[in-house]
Design an enzyme around this catalytic site. Structure first.
Site, PDB file in Angstrom:
ATOM      1  N   SER A  74       0.721  -1.133   0.231  1.00 40.07           N
ATOM      2  CA  SER A  74       0.035  -0.019   0.079  1.00 40.07           C
ATOM      3  C   SER A  74       0.839   1.255   0.210  1.00 40.07           C
ATOM      4  CB  SER A  74      -0.996   0.126   1.077  1.00 40.07           C
ATOM      5  OG  SER A  74      -2.264  -0.934   0.647  1.00 40.07           O
ATOM      6  N   HIS A  79       6.262  13.202   7.141  1.00 39.90           N
ATOM      7  CA  HIS A  79       6.461  14.797   7.111  1.00 39.90           C
ATOM      8  C   HIS A  79       7.144  15.210   8.381  1.00 39.90           C
ATOM      9  CE1 HIS A  79       3.372  14.465   3.739  1.00 39.90           C
ATOM     10  NE2 HIS A  79       2.647  13.765   4.602  1.00 39.90           N
ATOM     11  N   CYS A  94      -1.436  -3.974   3.713  1.00 42.37           N
ATOM     12  CA  CYS A  94      -2.369  -5.030   3.485  1.00 42.37           C
ATOM     13  C   CYS A  94      -1.258  -6.060   3.666  1.00 42.37           C
ATOM     14  CB  CYS A  94      -3.294  -4.905   2.453  1.00 42.37           C
ATOM     15  SG  CYS A  94      -2.346  -4.464   0.918  1.00 42.37           S
TER      16      CYS A  94
END
Lengths: 127, 127
Positions: A74, A79, A94
């Site tokens: 995924s 940040h 997943c």
């Protein structure tokens, strides 16, 4: 997505776990250097068994960096707010890969810091 | 990150809102076509006032697509499971941009579907 999602027909299926990690009070300001941080994130993903397909680094002025990784499992993002000694991470996975392990591996590379985790199970609708 | 984060010194600061959206029971299978979906996501981001800096599209075999966007406001992601009529989205936004509006704009472009939202406030440590 490549992972198979077997389920009882008509019932929601858990597709994976989404971990949001607020990594705060990072003690060493040098750990916010964008080259160090993007390499540390890539290393943490690989150490956790993620398969990195694409890796995007975006630096900001006067400081801060965003890193996004497309994974076979995924995605992951990072940040930074160096002026607040803070790194915010999310990892959605997943399959068998543990998103929490990515956070643990990254935190180990950041030196002294405090990690606040938030886990959300993600679901599909009925088949 | 570019957004300023004023705060009372020594207190955690809210940096932004992270919205996780499970969009399920998308009725029209054509809406999962990768070109349509990535254009719809880009349109939804712009309609919500996001500034898209980088936009990465990764298709999977036999089906499914992942889209990651680096924003001036942080990031957005989308993953699909066409076989389960499901699109999973996350939008993290600092500043004035509403992540929920991105989800609303995308859902409007997906036709009939059901949206399940999960909102998480993200914080920095003390300054």
């Amino acid at each position: 997505m490549p992972a198979q999602t077997p389920a009882v027909r008509g019932h929601p299926t858990r597709l994976g776990t989404h971990v949001l990690a607020d990594i705060v009070e990072v003690a060493d300001p040098d750990r916010f250097e964008p080259d160090f941080l993007s390499a540390a994130f890539a290393d943490a993903l690989r150490a956790a068994g993620a398969t990195v397909l694409r890796f995007v680094v975006q630096e900001f002025e006067p400081q801060g960096v965003s890193v996004l990784a497309v994974l076979a499992e995924s995605h992951a993002s990072l940040h930074t707010w160096p002026e607040r000694r803070t790194v915010l991470v999310d990892v959605f996975a997943c399959g068998a890969m543990s998103p929490k392990l990515v956070v643990d591996e990254l935190a180990a590379r950041l030196g002294r810091c405090e990690v606040r985790l938030h886990e959300v199970e993600r679901h599909a609708g009925p088949a």
